[in-house]
Design an enzyme around this catalytic site. Structure first.
Site, short mmCIF file in Angstrom:
data_model
loop_
_atom_site.label_atom_id
_atom_site.label_comp_id
_atom_site.label_asym_id
_atom_site.label_seq_id
_atom_site.Cartn_x
_atom_site.Cartn_y
_atom_site.Cartn_z
N HIS A 307 -40.67 -39.39 1.36
CA HIS A 307 -41.16 -39.48 -0.02
C HIS A 307 -42.66 -39.32 -0.01
CE1 HIS A 307 -41.79 -40.94 -4.09
NE2 HIS A 307 -40.51 -40.69 -4.28
N ASP A 364 -32.23 -40.81 -3.40
CA ASP A 364 -31.16 -39.82 -3.41
C ASP A 364 -30.18 -39.97 -2.25
OD1 ASP A 364 -31.92 -38.46 -5.75
OD2 ASP A 364 -33.55 -37.52 -4.65
N1 CMC Z 1 -36.74 -34.43 7.18
C1 CMC Z 1 -37.46 -34.06 8.27
N2 CMC Z 1 -38.81 -34.05 8.30
C2 CMC Z 1 -39.45 -34.42 7.20
C3 CMC Z 1 -38.78 -34.81 6.04
C4 CMC Z 1 -37.37 -34.82 6.06
N3 CMC Z 1 -36.68 -35.17 4.98
N4 CMC Z 1 -39.68 -35.12 5.09
C5 CMC Z 1 -40.88 -34.93 5.61
N5 CMC Z 1 -40.75 -34.50 6.91
C6 CMC Z 1 -41.83 -34.25 7.86
C7 CMC Z 1 -42.53 -32.93 7.54
O1 CMC Z 1 -41.93 -31.84 8.21
C8 CMC Z 1 -43.93 -33.22 8.05
O2 CMC Z 1 -43.93 -33.12 9.44
P1 CMC Z 1 -45.24 -32.56 10.22
O3 CMC Z 1 -46.30 -33.58 9.95
O4 CMC Z 1 -44.82 -32.49 11.66
O5 CMC Z 1 -45.54 -31.24 9.62
C9 CMC Z 1 -44.13 -34.70 7.69
O6 CMC Z 1 -42.81 -35.26 7.68
C10 CMC Z 1 -44.78 -34.90 6.32
O7 CMC Z 1 -44.01 -34.17 5.38
P2 CMC Z 1 -44.56 -33.58 4.02
O8 CMC Z 1 -43.73 -32.42 3.60
O9 CMC Z 1 -46.04 -33.34 4.13
O10 CMC Z 1 -44.33 -34.78 3.04
P3 CMC Z 1 -44.46 -34.71 1.50
O11 CMC Z 1 -45.00 -36.01 1.09
O12 CMC Z 1 -45.19 -33.50 1.05
O13 CMC Z 1 -42.94 -34.48 1.04
C11 CMC Z 1 -40.74 -34.85 0.34
C12 CMC Z 1 -42.16 -35.44 0.46
C13 CMC Z 1 -39.89 -35.82 -0.49
C14 CMC Z 1 -40.81 -33.51 -0.44
C15 CMC Z 1 -40.15 -34.65 1.75
O14 CMC Z 1 -40.12 -35.87 2.45
C16 CMC Z 1 -38.77 -33.99 1.71
O15 CMC Z 1 -38.68 -32.76 1.66
N6 CMC Z 1 -37.67 -34.82 1.73
C17 CMC Z 1 -36.33 -34.29 1.62
C18 CMC Z 1 -36.03 -33.98 0.15
C19 CMC Z 1 -35.78 -35.25 -0.64
O16 CMC Z 1 -35.05 -36.14 -0.25
N7 CMC Z 1 -36.41 -35.30 -1.85
C20 CMC Z 1 -36.20 -36.42 -2.78
C21 CMC Z 1 -37.45 -37.23 -2.99
S1 CMC Z 1 -37.11 -38.79 -3.79
C22 CMC Z 1 -36.56 -38.37 -5.37
C23 CMC Z 1 -37.66 -37.82 -6.20
O17 CMC Z 1 -38.62 -38.56 -6.50
O18 CMC Z 1 -37.54 -36.67 -6.59
#
Ligand code: CMC
Length: 428
Positions: A307, A364
Site C-alpha cells: 500500500h 483487497d
Molecule cells: N508484490 C510484490 N512486490 C511489490 C508489491 C506487491 N504487491 N507491492 C510493492 N512491491 C514492491 C515493488 O516492486 C517495489 O520494489 P523495489 O523497491 O525492489 O522496486 C517496492 O515494493 C515498492 O513498491 P512501489 O510500487 O513503489 O509501491 P507503491 O507505494 O507505489 O505502490 C501499490 C503501492 C498498492 C500500488 C503496490 O503495493 C501494488 O501494486 N500492490 C498490489 C495491488 C494492490 O493490492 N492494490 C490495492 C491497494 S489497497 C486498495 C486501494 O486503496 O485501492
C-alpha cells in the site's frame, strides 16, 4: 517548534511556513515558492505531497491507524453500520436518532431509478465492464435530475442532501439493474422497511421478492465491507473526484470520474485481481511458493499486498480476515482459495523481500473471498468497492464545494523537445 523553515537555493534563502495538522503531520507550505523563487517542487506520484487540508479521514500508515472523523475504524466496525458511518463521513458527526431517520428516509425515497436511466444502463454494449456501466449510470442519473447538478457550486450545495441520498441509494440499483438485465431477469421491488444491504442483496439475487429470507450474517458481512471502504483520504479515486470538483463540476460528474479512477488493478480493481491470482495458484497446483518467488523477481505482483500509505498491517484487512471465517461459516461455504490466501500471507510475512519493503495484506486481500462466497460475480467486485467508497467521495466533493477556492492544476517538469521548425511531409 519553529513556524518557518528556510530553503536555500544558491545565494537566496526563502522562508517557508510550516503547517501542522491536528495529528501532528507537518508540511512545508510551498504555495508561494514559485512566485518567490521561480522553482517548483517535483514529486512524481505525489508520495510526499499534501494536496489539501481535509477533516474527513486520518491515516497513520506506519502504525496501521485509520479513523473516520476521529473515530477508530475498529470501533466503527464493531458498533456502527454502513449508513450511520456514511452519515458520519459526509456530515462530520454521528447522527442523532432523528437525523439518521431522515437520512434513511431520503435514501429509501430515491431507491428506484427513472426509466430513462434504466434504458441508458441497459443500452451499454453487452461486454461493457460493470465499472464502465456504473460511471455511465451516474452520468445518466445526473441527466435525469438536472436541478441537482447545475455545475454551480452554490446551487449544487443547496441540493446536496438530496443528491447525496440519491447517489448512495442508486449506486446499488444501477449495479443490480445491469446484473439482472444480463440475466434477462427483473429487479425485485424495493422494500423501504428493509436495511440498505438487505435490499441490495435482494435486488441482486432474490428469486421472488425482497421479502425473501436473507440471513442477517450475510447482510452484516456486506455491510461491514461497505463500512470499511467508506473513505481512505487522498487515494487515486478520491483525489480524482476532488480534482473534478475543483473545476466546479457537480457531484454526479465528480463521482463518475472517481469510479473510473477506482477501476484499475493497482487501486480498486485489486479485489478482482486477488481472486484471479488465487485461482491461478490453485489451478497450477502451486502451494503459493512459486507465485511468491515470481513476485520477488518482479515478474508479477502479489495482489492485495502492499500500500502506498500503510507500511504496516492495513487495519481493514485485519478486520476482514476475521470476518472471512465467520461469513464463510454462516454461508456454509468452504473456499479452497481461502486456504491459499492464508498460506500466502504467512509465507510473505516472513520473507525478507516483503519484510524489508514493509508489504502487508491490504483491504483487497480478503474482501474478494467474502464477496465470492456471497455470490457476486468477480467482475462486480470493484463495483462493490465503489458503492462502499461513495460516502467518502461525496464528503470530499462537499469539502471542495464548501472550502475549495482554486481549480486544482499541478505543474510539470517538461522533458520534451525544445522549439523546432515545422517540416513539410517531403522533408521528414
Ligand atoms: N508484490 C510484490 N512486490 C511489490 C508489491 C506487491 N504487491 N507491492 C510493492 N512491491 C514492491 C515493488 O516492486 C517495489 O520494489 P523495489 O523497491 O525492489 O522496486 C517496492 O515494493 C515498492 O513498491 P512501489 O510500487 O513503489 O509501491 P507503491 O507505494 O507505489 O505502490 C501499490 C503501492 C498498492 C500500488 C503496490 O503495493 C501494488 O501494486 N500492490 C498490489 C495491488 C494492490 O493490492 N492494490 C490495492 C491497494 S489497497 C486498495 C486501494 O486503496 O485501492
Amino acid at each position: 517548534m519553529d513556524k518557518n523553515a528556510n530553503l536555500t537555493i544558491g545565494e537566496n534563502t526563502f522562508a517557508l511556513n510550516i503547517l501542522e495538522g491536528t495529528e501532528s503531520e507537518k508540511a512545508l507550505d510551498i504555495s508561494i515558492l514559485r512566485k518567490q523563487s521561480k522553482f517548483i517542487t517535483f514529486d512524481d506520484g505525489y508520495g510526499n505531497t499534501g494536496s489539501c487540508e481535509s477533516r474527513v479521514t486520518f491515516i497513520d500508515g506506519d502504525q496501521g491507524i485509520l479513523r473516520y472523523r476521529g473515530f477508530d475504524i475498529t470501533e466503527l466496525a464493531t458498533n456502527s453500520n454502513f449508513l450511520e458511518t456514511s452519515y458520519l463521513v459526509i456530515y462530520g458527526e454521528l447522527p442523532t436518532a432523528s437525523e439518521i431517520d431522515l437520512f434513511q428516509e431520503r435514501i429509501s425515497k430515491y431507491a428506484k431509478l427513472p426509466n430513462e436511466v434504466i434504458s441508458a444502463i441497459n443500452a451499454q454494449p453487452k461486454n461493457s465492464h460493470p465499472m464502465g456501466v456504473l460511471a455511465a449510470g451516474l452520468h445518466a442519473l445526473g441527466g435525469a435530475y438536472p436541478d441537482f447538478c447545475t455545475n454551480n457550486r452554490k446551487a449544487d450545495l443547496e441540493r446536496f442532501d438530496d443528491s447525496a441520498a440519491l447517489i448512495i441509494s442508486t449506486m446499488r440499483t444501477i449495479a443490480a439493474t445491469r446484473h439482472r438485465f444480463l440475466l434477462n431477469e427483473e429487479v425485485p421491488d424495493f422494500d423501504s422497511e428493509e436495511r440498505y444491504c438487505k435490499n441490495f442483496l435482494s435486488m441482486m439475487f432474490a428469486k421472488n421478492s425482497v421479502s425473501e429470507e436473507m440471513p442477517d450474517s450475510v447482510v452484516n458481512a456486506l455491510d461491514l465491507i461497505f463500512l470499511l471502504h467508506a473513505d481512505h483520504e487522498q487515494n487515486c479515486s478520491t483525489s480524482t473526484c476532488r480534482m473534478i470538483a475543483s473545476g466546479g463540476a457537480n457531484p454526479f460528474a465528480s463521482l463518475a470520474g472517481g469510479v473510473s479512477a477506482l477501476w484499475g488493478p493497482l487501486h480498486g480493481g485489486a479485489n478482482m485481481a486477488v481472486i484471479g491470482m488465487l485461482n491461478q495458484i490453485h489451478d497450477a497446483g502451486d502451494d503459493g511458493s512459486r507465485f511468491i518467488e515470481s513476485a520477488k523477481l518482479g515478474k508479477t505482483r502479489l495482489m492485495g499486498f502492499g500500500h502506498r500509505v500503510y507500511r504496516n498491517y492495513d487495519p481493514r484487512a485485519k478486520i476482514l480476515k476475521a470476518a472471512c471465517d465467520n461469513a464463510l461459516e454462516a454461508l456454509g461455504v468452504s473456499s479452497p482459495i481461502l486456504e491459499i490466501a492464508r498460506r500466502l500471507e504467512e509465507e510473505a510475512l516472513k520473507d525478507p523481500y516483503f519484510v524489508e519493503r514493509k508489504l502487508y495484506p491490504n483491504v483487497d486481500f480478503y474482501s474478494g473471498i467474502i464477496l465470492q462466497a456471497l455470490g457476486f460475480p468477480t467482475d462486480m467486485f470493484t463495483v462493490l468497492f465503489a458503492i462502499g467508497r461513495t460516502p467518502g467521495w461525496l464528503a470530499h466533493w462537499k469539502e471542495i464545494a464548501e472550502t475549495g477556492k482554486k481549480i486544482h492544476r499541478p505543474r510539470q517538469i517538461y522533458q520534451g523537445s525544445t522549439l523546432r521548425p515545422y517540416l513539410s511531409v517531403e522533408k521528414r
